[in-house]
Write an enzyme that holds these catalytic residues in place. Sequence first.
Site, PDB file in Angstrom:
ATOM      1  CB  THR A 220     -90.318 -31.991 101.769  1.00 40.39           C
ATOM      2  OG1 THR A 220     -89.145 -30.903 101.439  1.00 40.39           O
ATOM      3  CG2 THR A 220     -90.471 -32.117 103.379  1.00 40.39           C
ATOM      4  CB  ALA A 244     -87.393 -38.253  95.486  1.00 40.41           C
ATOM      5  CG  ASP A 245     -84.668 -34.762 100.534  1.00 41.48           C
ATOM      6  OD1 ASP A 245     -85.049 -34.871 101.634  1.00 41.48           O
ATOM      7  OD2 ASP A 245     -83.841 -33.914 100.016  1.00 41.48           O
ATOM      8  N   GLY A 246     -86.977 -33.061  98.802  1.00 38.33           N
ATOM      9  CA  GLY A 246     -86.957 -31.807  98.301  1.00 38.33           C
ATOM     10  C   GLY A 246     -85.510 -31.448  97.891  1.00 38.33           C
ATOM     11  N   GLY A 247     -84.753 -31.769  98.650  1.00 35.23           N
ATOM     12  CA  GLY A 247     -83.198 -31.162  98.523  1.00 35.23           C
ATOM     13  C   GLY A 247     -82.563 -31.419  97.166  1.00 35.23           C
TER      14      GLY A 247
END
Length: 429
Positions: A220, A244-247
């Site tokens: 995350t 890949a990043d949760g954001g």
Amino acid sequence: MAPYQISKTGPVRQNLDASINQSAMNYSARQDSDIVFSGSYDLSSRGKICVLTIDGGGMRGIIPARVLSYLEQSLQRQSGNPAARIADFFDVAAGTSIGGVLISMLFADDGKDRPLCTAADTYSFTTKKGSIVFKLNPLQQLFGRLRGMTRPRYSSKFFETELKQMFSREGTSLTLRNTLKPLLIPCYNLATASPFIFSRGDAMDSSAWDFRLWEVCRATSSVPSLFKPPLLTSVDGSNSCIAADGGLVLHNPAAAAITHVLHNKREFPHVQGLQDLLVLSIGTGQFDRKFEHAKVSNWGALQWISPVLRIIMDGSADMVDRTISMAFGEARHNYIRVQMSGLPDRALMEMDDPSQSNVDRLAKYADDLLTEKGYIHLPFGSKRMLEQSNAERLDWLAGQLVQEQKARLLRTSPTVILRKACKLLKTRF
């Protein structure tokens, strides 16, 4: 794991707790037309499912960690229990990026059915460990920004070492099953080109969806260009994810947490609507930069790169906040969003800056946020400032959380039916 010692960053911290606690002593009789800070708790109701969500934001995770530290202190004071923890009072937690790391720390099982970390531990982690997570040698520091253009800016091994050390017990890695309450932690799965949410509930149903907790946190937080995407495999080896990043897909995870509760009759059998929820959503700050038409009308791609990033981050999180606030309607007092407005532009580029000056600056933002007045969204995109500070709102929330736990002892039907954390199984790192 040896507990982190909470650090005192910046001169503003020295007397802040005392001053906020003093102001909190006087808040109980104050009222706002939408938020009532007094009155008795209805013991005959179905009860409230208590939800915690935390946005992503890199080093800006210092802000929610400070808010959580204050809330935990208030819970201890109002419950009369110095051992009270955040996880004792919330039934569900969701977190994106650094928010996912924080909720994992707060809700992981220490092996004795107690939380692995205190809220103070999360603050200490965010203020002290950034220099390890975002570590560069002197040569890399000289060319750090250029390095991120053609390959990941940072080696992931330092971050992974910290996560492995934190989320292990008896030499074995903790998994989603080794958590105390339902957790939801998002990422983007590059292998399937779709969002993916790591869920304790799914892990409890099948080991095919159980993942090591340190890998979930790594997934995350895998910001493109900062860290290489990790390849995760479930504990039974049947499922995998290139993360890949949760954001990128769920900067503010509050809506996902609320949806999970509303459609989870197995663990929350009596929930009928939003009026049965009590939600705390904590942001990591937003920029709120305004633009004049004359300035932007002739911009090209180069000028828009940085503003677009801010707009995407702010816009997605703020839209979730507005939508939820409107959806709660008359029960809007059951939804509390603690968010800082007006971050300087430099904060976008400093989300991976672990320098002491940036840590001190973010710590001051967090302390200022507690003393600032809160706000709520109104129809047609407007906001209204409240009479209460965010610290006072958190104290009110702490009182509601304490009363809800007491009320559950008196109800004949359980408000929540949670599955206990599983015993530790031997899993490789």
